[in-house]
Design a protein around this motif. Structure first.
Motif, PDB file in Angstrom:
ATOM      1  N   GLU A  37       6.639  17.088 -46.425  1.00 25.45           N
ATOM      2  CA  GLU A  37       6.427  15.712 -46.879  1.00 25.45           C
ATOM      3  C   GLU A  37       5.172  15.047 -46.311  1.00 25.45           C
ATOM      4  OE1 GLU A  37      10.722  16.757 -47.265  1.00 25.45           O
ATOM      5  OE2 GLU A  37       9.280  16.905 -45.621  1.00 25.45           O
ATOM      6  N   SER A  38       4.819  15.355 -45.079  1.00 26.45           N
ATOM      7  CA  SER A  38       3.640  14.700 -44.490  1.00 26.45           C
ATOM      8  C   SER A  38       2.338  15.118 -45.176  1.00 26.45           C
ATOM      9  CB  SER A  38       3.545  15.004 -42.994  1.00 26.45           C
ATOM     10  OG  SER A  38       3.222  16.358 -42.789  1.00 26.45           O
ATOM     11  N   PHE A  74      -4.587  11.876 -47.371  1.00 26.16           N
ATOM     12  CA  PHE A  74      -4.381  12.915 -48.383  1.00 26.16           C
ATOM     13  C   PHE A  74      -5.480  13.971 -48.363  1.00 26.16           C
ATOM     14  CE2 PHE A  74      -3.791  14.482 -52.830  1.00 26.16           C
ATOM     15  CZ  PHE A  74      -2.507  14.978 -52.636  1.00 26.16           C
ATOM     16  N   SER A  75      -6.633  13.657 -47.786  1.00 29.91           N
ATOM     17  CA  SER A  75      -7.699  14.660 -47.693  1.00 29.91           C
ATOM     18  C   SER A  75      -7.225  15.886 -46.915  1.00 29.91           C
ATOM     19  CB  SER A  75      -8.951  14.071 -47.043  1.00 29.91           C
ATOM     20  OG  SER A  75      -8.736  13.803 -45.664  1.00 29.91           O
ATOM     21  N   HIS A  76      -6.349  15.673 -45.945  1.00 29.03           N
ATOM     22  CA  HIS A  76      -5.806  16.792 -45.180  1.00 29.03           C
ATOM     23  C   HIS A  76      -5.020  17.732 -46.108  1.00 29.03           C
ATOM     24  CE1 HIS A  76      -4.205  18.619 -41.400  1.00 29.03           C
ATOM     25  NE2 HIS A  76      -3.283  19.024 -42.258  1.00 29.03           N
ATOM     26  N   ASP A  80      -5.832  21.573 -46.955  1.00 33.96           N
ATOM     27  CA  ASP A  80      -4.821  22.606 -46.706  1.00 33.96           C
ATOM     28  C   ASP A  80      -4.508  23.410 -47.961  1.00 33.96           C
ATOM     29  OD1 ASP A  80      -4.503  22.317 -44.005  1.00 33.96           O
ATOM     30  OD2 ASP A  80      -2.428  21.604 -44.079  1.00 33.96           O
ATOM     31  N   SER A  81      -4.586  22.783 -49.120  1.00 37.14           N
ATOM     32  CA  SER A  81      -4.309  23.518 -50.362  1.00 37.14           C
ATOM     33  C   SER A  81      -5.402  24.542 -50.657  1.00 37.14           C
ATOM     34  CB  SER A  81      -4.142  22.558 -51.538  1.00 37.14           C
ATOM     35  OG  SER A  81      -5.382  22.018 -51.922  1.00 37.14           O
ATOM     36  N   LEU A  82      -6.536  24.407 -49.991  1.00 37.72           N
ATOM     37  CA  LEU A  82      -7.639  25.356 -50.161  1.00 37.72           C
ATOM     38  C   LEU A  82      -7.604  26.469 -49.115  1.00 37.72           C
ATOM     39  CD1 LEU A  82     -10.504  22.810 -50.846  1.00 37.72           C
ATOM     40  CD2 LEU A  82      -9.379  24.307 -52.513  1.00 37.72           C
ATOM     41  N   GLY A  83      -6.570  26.476 -48.306  1.00 35.91           N
ATOM     42  CA  GLY A  83      -6.468  27.479 -47.251  1.00 35.91           C
ATOM     43  C   GLY A  83      -5.589  28.643 -47.644  1.00 35.91           C
ATOM     44  N   THR A  84      -5.765  29.723 -46.929  1.00 39.55           N
ATOM     45  CA  THR A  84      -4.928  30.899 -47.112  1.00 39.55           C
ATOM     46  C   THR A  84      -3.606  30.633 -46.414  1.00 39.55           C
ATOM     47  OG1 THR A  84      -6.898  32.266 -47.049  1.00 39.55           O
ATOM     48  CG2 THR A  84      -4.794  33.392 -46.746  1.00 39.55           C
ATOM     49  N   ASP A  85      -2.511  30.740 -47.127  1.00 32.61           N
ATOM     50  CA  ASP A  85      -1.185  30.483 -46.564  1.00 32.61           C
ATOM     51  C   ASP A  85      -0.386  31.776 -46.576  1.00 32.61           C
ATOM     52  OD1 ASP A  85       1.025  29.250 -45.533  1.00 32.61           O
ATOM     53  OD2 ASP A  85       1.344  27.899 -47.214  1.00 32.61           O
ATOM     54  N   ARG A  86       0.150  32.125 -45.423  1.00 29.69           N
ATOM     55  CA  ARG A  86       0.929  33.367 -45.317  1.00 29.69           C
ATOM     56  C   ARG A  86       2.382  33.111 -44.959  1.00 29.69           C
ATOM     57  NH1 ARG A  86      -3.530  36.750 -41.915  1.00 29.69           N
ATOM     58  NH2 ARG A  86      -4.940  37.128 -43.643  1.00 29.69           N
ATOM     59  N   ALA A  87       2.771  31.858 -44.819  1.00 24.64           N
ATOM     60  CA  ALA A  87       4.137  31.531 -44.423  1.00 24.64           C
ATOM     61  C   ALA A  87       4.852  30.833 -45.576  1.00 24.64           C
ATOM     62  CB  ALA A  87       4.122  30.631 -43.190  1.00 24.64           C
ATOM     63  N   ALA A  88       6.050  31.300 -45.873  1.00 20.77           N
ATOM     64  CA  ALA A  88       6.848  30.695 -46.942  1.00 20.77           C
ATOM     65  C   ALA A  88       7.380  29.341 -46.473  1.00 20.77           C
ATOM     66  CB  ALA A  88       7.985  31.615 -47.318  1.00 20.77           C
ATOM     67  N   PRO A  89       7.518  28.393 -47.358  1.00 19.11           N
ATOM     68  CA  PRO A  89       7.060  28.410 -48.740  1.00 19.11           C
ATOM     69  C   PRO A  89       5.542  28.253 -48.802  1.00 19.11           C
ATOM     70  CG  PRO A  89       7.996  26.271 -48.227  1.00 19.11           C
ATOM     71  CD  PRO A  89       8.161  27.116 -47.012  1.00 19.11           C
ATOM     72  N   LEU A  90       4.932  28.960 -49.727  1.00 17.20           N
ATOM     73  CA  LEU A  90       3.480  28.931 -49.835  1.00 17.20           C
ATOM     74  C   LEU A  90       3.005  27.601 -50.416  1.00 17.20           C
ATOM     75  CD1 LEU A  90       2.764  32.521 -51.190  1.00 17.20           C
ATOM     76  CD2 LEU A  90       2.716  31.712 -48.836  1.00 17.20           C
ATOM     77  N   GLY A  91       1.977  27.043 -49.808  1.00 17.47           N
ATOM     78  CA  GLY A  91       1.381  25.822 -50.317  1.00 17.47           C
ATOM     79  C   GLY A  91       1.839  24.576 -49.585  1.00 17.47           C
ATOM     80  N   ILE A  92       1.631  23.450 -50.241  1.00 22.24           N
ATOM     81  CA  ILE A  92       2.002  22.148 -49.676  1.00 22.24           C
ATOM     82  C   ILE A  92       2.868  21.387 -50.673  1.00 22.24           C
ATOM     83  CG2 ILE A  92      -0.051  21.938 -48.216  1.00 22.24           C
ATOM     84  CD1 ILE A  92      -1.200  20.067 -50.391  1.00 22.24           C
ATOM     85  N   LEU A  93       3.643  20.471 -50.166  1.00 23.65           N
ATOM     86  CA  LEU A  93       4.509  19.636 -50.990  1.00 23.65           C
ATOM     87  C   LEU A  93       3.688  18.422 -51.457  1.00 23.65           C
ATOM     88  CD1 LEU A  93       7.504  19.741 -51.808  1.00 23.65           C
ATOM     89  CD2 LEU A  93       8.012  18.381 -49.798  1.00 23.65           C
ATOM     90  N   ALA A  94       2.603  18.684 -52.184  1.00 17.82           N
ATOM     91  CA  ALA A  94       1.577  17.689 -52.494  1.00 17.82           C
ATOM     92  C   ALA A  94       2.076  16.472 -53.257  1.00 17.82           C
ATOM     93  CB  ALA A  94       0.443  18.342 -53.284  1.00 17.82           C
ATOM     94  N   TRP A  95       2.989  16.632 -54.166  1.00 19.75           N
ATOM     95  CA  TRP A  95       3.359  15.523 -55.046  1.00 19.75           C
ATOM     96  C   TRP A  95       4.690  14.872 -54.685  1.00 19.75           C
ATOM     97  CZ3 TRP A  95      -1.050  14.431 -56.577  1.00 19.75           C
ATOM     98  CH2 TRP A  95      -1.971  15.411 -56.916  1.00 19.75           C
ATOM     99  N   TRP A  96       5.207  15.156 -53.467  1.00 18.67           N
ATOM    100  CA  TRP A  96       6.421  14.471 -53.017  1.00 18.67           C
ATOM    101  C   TRP A  96       6.147  12.978 -52.985  1.00 18.67           C
ATOM    102  CZ3 TRP A  96       7.249  11.182 -48.911  1.00 18.67           C
ATOM    103  CH2 TRP A  96       8.572  10.867 -48.645  1.00 18.67           C
ATOM    104  N   ARG A 100       9.387  18.243 -55.946  1.00 18.22           N
ATOM    105  CA  ARG A 100       9.729  19.030 -54.766  1.00 18.22           C
ATOM    106  C   ARG A 100       9.063  20.414 -54.829  1.00 18.22           C
ATOM    107  NH1 ARG A 100      11.291  16.661 -50.468  1.00 18.22           N
ATOM    108  NH2 ARG A 100      12.295  18.543 -49.788  1.00 18.22           N
ATOM    109  N   ASP A 101       8.141  20.609 -55.766  1.00 23.11           N
ATOM    110  CA  ASP A 101       7.441  21.882 -55.912  1.00 23.11           C
ATOM    111  C   ASP A 101       6.273  21.958 -54.924  1.00 23.11           C
ATOM    112  OD1 ASP A 101       9.096  22.650 -58.023  1.00 23.11           O
ATOM    113  OD2 ASP A 101       7.773  21.738 -59.516  1.00 23.11           O
ATOM    114  N   TYR A 102       6.078  23.152 -54.391  1.00 25.37           N
ATOM    115  CA  TYR A 102       4.939  23.389 -53.506  1.00 25.37           C
ATOM    116  C   TYR A 102       3.729  23.769 -54.350  1.00 25.37           C
ATOM    117  CZ  TYR A 102       7.565  22.966 -49.217  1.00 25.37           C
ATOM    118  OH  TYR A 102       8.299  22.468 -48.170  1.00 25.37           O
ATOM    119  N   PHE A 103       2.560  23.340 -53.900  1.00 27.05           N
ATOM    120  CA  PHE A 103       1.331  23.535 -54.654  1.00 27.05           C
ATOM    121  C   PHE A 103       0.297  24.203 -53.760  1.00 27.05           C
ATOM    122  CE2 PHE A 103      -2.954  21.932 -55.511  1.00 27.05           C
ATOM    123  CZ  PHE A 103      -3.110  22.302 -56.825  1.00 27.05           C
TER     124      PHE A 103
END
Length: 158
Positions: A37-38, A74-76, A80-96, A100-103
């Motif tokens: 959420e953050s 929100f710039s953070h 972060d959405s432009l970073g390589t993510d290796r931990a599930a769930p992949l992405g960020i909860l951008a539109w909370w 509830r979808d990760y992006f």
């Protein structure tokens, strides 16, 4: 009549507030909810509203304060959405709270950073990632500073 120019102290205060806003979403690491959420537009809107209510000294109007704080927070998430993510769930909860979808983008601009300091090679991985981030973002920040401090693009008052 034009407002008085900002004092050096005011400029540094604004810079410190925006820097803190840029890293604050990662405080979620302390509660085990990284990139949740953050890292969302909802959190950015909540923090921006709090900034207006508490009259943070970051802009001359409430609307500009709200927009500047929302964008800084929100710039953070965007970076972060432009970073390589290796931990599930992949992405960020951008539109909370709207979703509830990760992006995550398909662009791995930034290197992955381990989330546990006990991982093998933690220091080297963090140093490599930080160096790459600096090399990408420092020229952008310098350009923005240069544009902000130049008067050639501002309308002339009279």
């Amino acid at each position: 009549m034009a407002p008085p120019p900002a004092t050096p102290r005011a400029v540094w205060t604004q810079a410190a507030i925006f820097a803190a806003l840029g890293v604050a979403p990662d405080l979620d690491l302390l509660i085990g909810r990284h990139r949740a959420e953050s890292h969302s537009i909802g959190a950015a809107m909540i923090v921006a509203t709090a900034a207006v209510v508490m009259r943070w000294p970051v802009a001359r109007t409430r609307a500009r304060t709200w927009l500047a704080v929302c964008c800084a927070w929100f710039s953070h998430a965007v970076l972060d959405s432009l970073g390589t993510d290796r931990a599930a769930p992949l992405g960020i909860l951008a539109w909370w709270p709207f979703s509830r979808d990760y992006f995550i983008t398909a662009w791995d601009v930034f290197l992955p950073i381990p989330r546990r300091w006990t991982e093998h090679g933690f220091t080297l991985q963090v140093m490599r990632a930080a160096t790459r981030e600096f090399l990408i973002l420092a020229p952008i920040a310098a350009l923005m500073f240069w544009v902000r401090t130049r008067r050639w693009w501002r309308p002339r008052g009279g």
